[in-house]
Design a protein around this motif. Sequence first.
Motif, short mmCIF file in Angstrom:
data_model
loop_
_atom_site.label_atom_id
_atom_site.label_comp_id
_atom_site.label_asym_id
_atom_site.label_seq_id
_atom_site.Cartn_x
_atom_site.Cartn_y
_atom_site.Cartn_z
N LEU A 1 0.82 -1.20 0.00
CA LEU A 1 0.00 0.00 0.00
C LEU A 1 0.87 1.27 0.00
O LEU A 1 0.55 2.25 -0.68
CB LEU A 1 -0.93 0.01 1.23
N VAL B 1 1.93 1.86 -3.50
CA VAL B 1 0.80 2.31 -4.33
C VAL B 1 0.51 3.78 -4.06
O VAL B 1 0.31 4.57 -5.00
CB VAL B 1 -0.45 1.44 -4.02
N LEU C 1 0.71 7.40 -6.62
CA LEU C 1 -0.53 8.05 -7.03
C LEU C 1 -0.23 9.39 -7.70
O LEU C 1 0.68 10.11 -7.30
CB LEU C 1 -1.43 8.30 -5.82
N ALA D 1 -10.78 7.01 -6.24
CA ALA D 1 -9.66 6.30 -6.86
C ALA D 1 -8.73 5.73 -5.79
O ALA D 1 -8.25 4.59 -5.92
CB ALA D 1 -8.89 7.26 -7.77
N ILE D 2 -8.48 6.49 -4.76
CA ILE D 2 -7.64 5.99 -3.66
C ILE D 2 -8.31 4.80 -2.98
O ILE D 2 -7.66 3.79 -2.67
CB ILE D 2 -7.38 7.12 -2.64
N ASN E 1 -10.34 2.65 -4.25
CA ASN E 1 -10.24 1.47 -5.10
C ASN E 1 -8.84 0.83 -5.00
O ASN E 1 -8.71 -0.41 -5.00
CB ASN E 1 -10.54 1.84 -6.56
N GLU E 2 -7.84 1.66 -4.92
CA GLU E 2 -6.48 1.14 -4.78
C GLU E 2 -6.29 0.39 -3.46
O GLU E 2 -5.65 -0.67 -3.41
CB GLU E 2 -5.46 2.28 -4.88
N GLU F 1 -7.85 -2.98 -3.84
CA GLU F 1 -7.05 -3.89 -4.65
C GLU F 1 -5.87 -4.45 -3.86
O GLU F 1 -5.52 -5.63 -4.00
CB GLU F 1 -6.56 -3.17 -5.91
N VAL F 2 -5.26 -3.62 -3.03
CA VAL F 2 -4.15 -4.11 -2.20
C VAL F 2 -4.65 -5.22 -1.28
O VAL F 2 -4.01 -6.28 -1.13
CB VAL F 2 -3.53 -2.96 -1.39
#
Length: 538
Positions: free
Chosen positions: A456, A459, A463, A471-472, A474-475, A478-479
């Motif tokens: 994370l 990631v 950004l 958007a953050i 969603n990231e 995903e992590v």
Amino acid sequence: MVEEMSGEHELAMQAKAWPFEEARKLVARYADKKPAKGYVLFETGYGPSGLPHIGTFGEVVRTTMVRQAFQRMLPDVPTRLFAFSDDMDGLRKVPGNIPNQEMVAQHLGKPLTKVPDPFGKFESFGHHNNAMLRGFLDSFGFEYEFQSSSDWYRSGRFDAALLKVLQHYDEIMAVMLPTLGEERQQSYSPFLPISPTSGRVLQVPILERNADAGTIVFADEDGRKVELPVTGGNVKLQWKPDWGMRWSALGVDYEMSGKDLIPSVELAGKICRILGGQPPEGFNYELFLDEKGQKISKTKGNGLSVEEWLRYAPPESLALYMFHKPRAAKKLYFDVIPRAVDDYLTFVEKFDGMEPAQKLENPAWHIHNGRIPDGVKGTAGLTFGLLLNLAGAANAENAEVMWGFIRRYAPGASPETAPFLDRLVEHAVAYYQDFVKPTKRFRAPSEQERAALTDLRGVLAGLPAGAAAEAIQNEVFEVGKRHGFTELRTWFQALYEVLLGQTSGPRMGSFVQLYGVAETIALIDRALHPQASDAGLG
């Protein structure tokens, strides 16, 4: 504007929110005629032996909501709200939270408006507490008319009703005596004479009655038989007959009370009818409970006070808490405040985009009488929960620390341009300092969590500048997926416990956007390398 009010009238007649349901009782009451006194009278009662409390607020704000609903249904019928103080009551005990207690103790039994003010500011202790009540109600902007029991009794405005009580003495006794114990029955009378020698309110048997002369005979404290008229402030009534008499004399149309007073409401209603009046409409609300599920008591001091709530949240959130499910018992303690604030913000945010009929079901309509003031808008999309988490991450000692982050998040926002947000910031800092900070408990990450946090960190570092909260978010999702968190809730709870030291928290995307990407990376670094952070190297 006339057409708008007419349309609102039609919608109000169909609205389902409980204040409209209550108001329909009054519409039915006057379906065929307007009130002879020229207005519909709402009343709330107050016992001025102590200071106003959260129950006082709840009763007045709920009654006001019903009044507002009625005004939309029958806009041509005037309404009044009496805040009635029972300040003719005898002082039974000396409150433990006042000065000059020995002086006050010398006046036990006297009407509160005849007891000297221990604070030395007003004509009497009753006048002092009445002033506190008026100041309390005024601070919330309630529209009401203050009424004093002492004024009504001593001015003669209750005289006609008191003579009726004397004329119907036996009927009223027949209502009251079955509700009393055997010993109390022997001495009970609806009249409480005021001793002409000591000035005390006496609980003594009535030896003789003369309805034609309008007098009663009783034994004074020195044993002498005394005859007094029941008029002119020489007597007051026991509180249940007093309640029924007042309903009849004033023509009260609506009064609500706590569930614990249902038997008293029934007795007062019977007495009101005996005196030729029509008991008011109303309902019995449930009482508040503390975090242990026990009834909140002024004597015990459990639960929340109004002052405590207002330290941590705006009054609109307390009004919302009073609006929700008034017939359901609810816990009233500190944990409920953040949710109440955010629920209020949500209802305000939705209001302008709603259809007219939907607005009448929105609690914000009832809190603000249908017109949301601009002053409670403009929070830059920041929830109270998010502000609390910002305070926690920044370890905020004051509002200025918080505004340092908020100005970067919303460049146009400032305490001057967003005063309601500024109030929320002040509340959030106070709540964080008193309740969140003492309970923060950070834990070390597991191996799985450590790997995910490292991922994370990378990631977030990659950004683009100005990444949106979604958007953050969603990231972050995903992590969690990449590192085997089949229950993503477990992943987010790990973030809260490891990074924020608490078991619950915000949407991480919104939090990172507000707190800052670099600052969030610093939180991760402290969690991954606590020794370096402790040494000031992280």
